[in-house]
Design an enzyme around this catalytic site. Sequence first.
Site, PDB file in Angstrom:
ATOM      1  N   HIS A   1     -15.833   2.241  -3.504  1.00 25.10           N
ATOM      2  CA  HIS A   1     -14.393   2.112  -3.291  1.00 25.10           C
ATOM      3  C   HIS A   1     -14.043   0.800  -2.587  1.00 25.10           C
ATOM      4  CE1 HIS A   1     -10.436   3.825  -3.333  1.00 25.10           C
ATOM      5  NE2 HIS A   1     -10.282   3.713  -2.036  1.00 25.10           N
TER       6      HIS A   1
ATOM      7  N   ASP B   1     -17.585   4.584  -7.308  1.00 26.88           N
ATOM      8  CA  ASP B   1     -16.467   4.916  -6.431  1.00 26.88           C
ATOM      9  C   ASP B   1     -16.348   6.434  -6.372  1.00 26.88           C
ATOM     10  OD1 ASP B   1     -14.131   5.312  -5.062  1.00 26.88           O
ATOM     11  OD2 ASP B   1     -13.009   3.765  -6.105  1.00 26.88           O
TER      12      ASP B   1
ATOM     13  N   TYR C   1       0.851  -1.202   0.000  1.00 30.83           N
ATOM     14  CA  TYR C   1       0.000   0.000   0.000  1.00 30.83           C
ATOM     15  C   TYR C   1       0.882   1.245   0.000  1.00 30.83           C
ATOM     16  CZ  TYR C   1      -3.640   3.305   1.247  1.00 30.83           C
ATOM     17  OH  TYR C   1      -4.497   4.377   1.258  1.00 30.83           O
TER      18      TYR C   1
ATOM     19  N   SER D   1      -6.356   1.383  -4.426  1.00 31.95           N
ATOM     20  CA  SER D   1      -6.434   2.794  -4.060  1.00 31.95           C
ATOM     21  C   SER D   1      -5.043   3.432  -4.159  1.00 31.95           C
ATOM     22  CB  SER D   1      -7.041   2.892  -2.655  1.00 31.95           C
ATOM     23  OG  SER D   1      -7.462   4.192  -2.390  1.00 31.95           O
TER      24      SER D   1
END
Length: 774
Positions: free
Chosen positions: A708, A669, A501, A582
């Site tokens: 999302h 989203d 991430y 993301s």
Amino acid sequence: MIVSHRVAVAITVVVVLASLVSGLTYPNVARNTTVEDKYGTVVVPDPYRWLESPDTNATKSFVTEQNGLSTPYFEQCPFRAEIRDRLAKVWNYRKVNPPQKHGNHYFQYANNGLQDQNVLYIQDALEGDNTNRRVFLDPNLLSTDGTVALTSTQSFSKDGSLFAYGISTSGSDWRKVYIRNVSSNENLEDVLIKVKFTDLVWKGNEGIFYGHYPDFEGDPEGSDTGTNENQKISFHRIGTRQEDDVIVVEFPEKPKNLIASMDITSNDQYLIVRPSAGSDEGSYGDNTIYYVDLSDSNPVNWQRRPIVETYNAGYSFITDYGNMLYFLTNFNAPRYKIVGIQISSPAPETWTTIIEEDSENVLNWAAPINRDYILLDYLENVASKLVVRSLIVGNSFSKQIPIEKGTVTSYAGKIEDTQLFIKFESFLVPNRIYQLDFTTPVDQIELEVFDDVEIEGLDFTLFEVKQVKYNSKDGTEVPMYIMHKKNLTLNATSPAMLYGYGGFNINILPEFSVRRIVFMQSFDGVAAVANIRGGGEFGNSWHEGGSLLNKQNVFDDFQAAAEYLIAQNYTNAQKMIIEGRSNGGLLVGACVNQRPDLYGAAIASVGVMDMLRFHLFTIGHSWVSEYGSSANSAQFPYIYAYSPLHNIKFPQSAGVQYPAVLVTTSDHDDRVVPSHSYKYTAELQHTIGGNENQSQPLLLRVETDAGHGAGSPISKLIDEQVDILSFLTESLDLAFEGQRKAPTDSGATSVLYSVGSMLVTITFAFWVSHSFTL
Ligand SMILES: *[C@@H]1O[C@H](CO)[C@@H](O)[C@H](O)[C@H]1NC(C)=O
Ligand SMILES: *[C@@H]1O[C@H](CO)[C@@H](O)[C@H](O)[C@H]1NC(C)=O
Ligand SMILES: *[C@@H]1O[C@H](CO)[C@@H](O)[C@H](O)[C@H]1NC(C)=O
Ligand SMILES: *[C@@H]1O[C@H](CO)[C@@H](O)[C@H](O)[C@H]1NC(C)=O
Ligand SMILES: *[C@@H]1O[C@H](CO)[C@@H](O)[C@H](O)[C@H]1NC(C)=O
Ligand SMILES: *[C@@H]1O[C@H](CO)[C@@H](O)[C@H](O)[C@H]1NC(C)=O
Ligand SMILES: CC(=O)N[C@H]1CO[C@H](CO)[C@@H](O)[C@@H]1O
């Protein structure tokens, strides 16, 4: 199809071979002449800007065509039914959250296995066999397809008689807030709309404070991409209309700030408000603190007053204790501490340190319990470490509570309670609830298992997990978890799936993942999680080492993780899969551009792909303190140099192509708007898909009526994972439970990564034999 291709061969060999090689013909997507001059230094083309309008027919056709290309690709996987069956079997375990006590009742979220949404249950006592347990709120009844979700925007009033809860439709960040009467189990008439990014805070049973966007003109249900500004905190008195609510806190001079993180002191006297940094103040996660004295009975007289007015650290409210407010903060403490602040003298020099900063471990969260105690969750080497301390100033009581390596993901229990429940997970522990009983002497408290969920037919002892450290490009040591079947032969042939991430101070901790289990179990896969910079695992320096003008470190860390897995014979570059969501979708997009040779496949989900324009949509402006902005001439060149959309280029080294790329997003989203993924895919297919040496697919999957990620129904999660695993099976020619796809069907997919000319010849031969058989 095949026959017409064959005719075309004679005319334009290059183009036809390209589409034959991948077996895919990419849609012809209009490229406009839109450009943007950046500071007179560079003119940036933006040919797909029209895809930023979500609701035009042109964008809808684009989505239809892309799904029309990717769906058949997924469906040609011969093991789809088996993959679905495996995923559903592993997913079908009982899911439970810690029971929360409100008034005379306990409330608990639970899911009997494959229910789309978790159900909220109520019971009078925890003893016994759950016979007194009743459904309190079942979001599965709110829609036929599971797309209406009960969100974490929710709160019980202090005596437990009223419950305010936010409902989200189709995965949107927008909430519609309802109030439920606990004793009658019926909703009151009150409804609040245009609510987003907020806590709900009760003042007695009189009413609630909530954050909302009263000026927002768009559709507060979903696909609107308009920017969200001018958030207000209002007080809603129960039984009145929302139009009559009084605005209590607003910052008209700072329209982009998210202001609605709130708490209330135990006697309901002070509302504590913690506005987070807007676009260009502080670093991401910083906030200020204000309070509102609620003594006056008339809300129009409530005024905000400052406690901390500059953005120099993050503060979260723990509790009020004695005459002080306790905050968890990284002010002058990169690994966090707890300080006590008196409202009457808020200057930092007068703060009292309640829990000092640890010399090694980050203090991740803290739960006050049994009036005078607090449970501290530290991160020790990317796993939870629990310590009980005293809340009393100067009392040095400290007791570590042993727990196995993993993560305490949530807790339930308030300062006035004697029981604390925590939820524990790790890579191989799906869902366990422990209880800490503070009626026993505090120096004897231990974890007691309250509930431990097993998964039928799954033997976790067949897997192993280890944690390694590897060196990144600049020598920084980065930890990584690696897991696989115990008896897997590590001779560089297994597929490996690397997750990361790397941003927003978010910790990527050991958690259970159904897809990871299926990947290890049925694909003989190696799964890895790299704790790269940008996260908060080691405090401020780890976060700042991967944000703003240090963002490239995040990509370097991830690339070094892939190199390590290859060097250690876990996998090879052709079988190396990277995935992220993301901010992690940005990670994957940037890494694919920078090191296409290192990866066989990449899954970029709901990613931030257009780094020059992210701040223009919905809440994108709140990421400027993490990424910087193209609107800043000094930051622009840095961002432009890694923006996934702007750095797509076919590799120049012989034999190297782009990995198989699957981009996924959802039409609703409104966190990272889907145009990021649309524009990125269009550019990828145009620039890479059109190259004769690209045999690997470049596809987009768009989910409808989803957002999302939060609140996605389990049925949609399974559908998505079936498609991702089908994509990987097809593009990397993976074996499923020892079986491989029959070679006669695999003309388009079986020869990968060989020298360009070889590739063309071999694939051409496949094609010839294929077409003769038709
Ligand atoms: C969009 O498509 C719909 C349905 O095909 C059609 O009725 C409508 O006229 C189109 N709108 C525009 C602006 O072309
Ligand atoms: C909640 O329901 C009970 C009856 O079950 C009623 O006595 C009470 O007045 C209700 N509370 C509110 C706020 O409507
Ligand atoms: C690994 O263990 C599984 C489960 O016990 C067994 O089915 C499989 O044959 C073993 N594989 C090897 C290579 O030993
Ligand atoms: C790797 O190990 C597997 C399982 O033992 C075996 O089938 C395969 O042939 C080996 N491959 C190489 C290249 O050694
Ligand atoms: C990886 O495999 C190669 C070839 O078998 C071997 O030479 C090398 O030592 C192995 N590396 C590690 C770290 O085990
Ligand atoms: C494809 O690869 C071959 C061999 O490396 C190379 O000669 C050729 O220029 C490449 N084609 C393109 C369009 O990059
Ligand atoms: C400004 C401009 O040229 N817009 C066009 C871009 O492409 C779309 C899709 O073909 C057209 O609808 C726009 O008119």
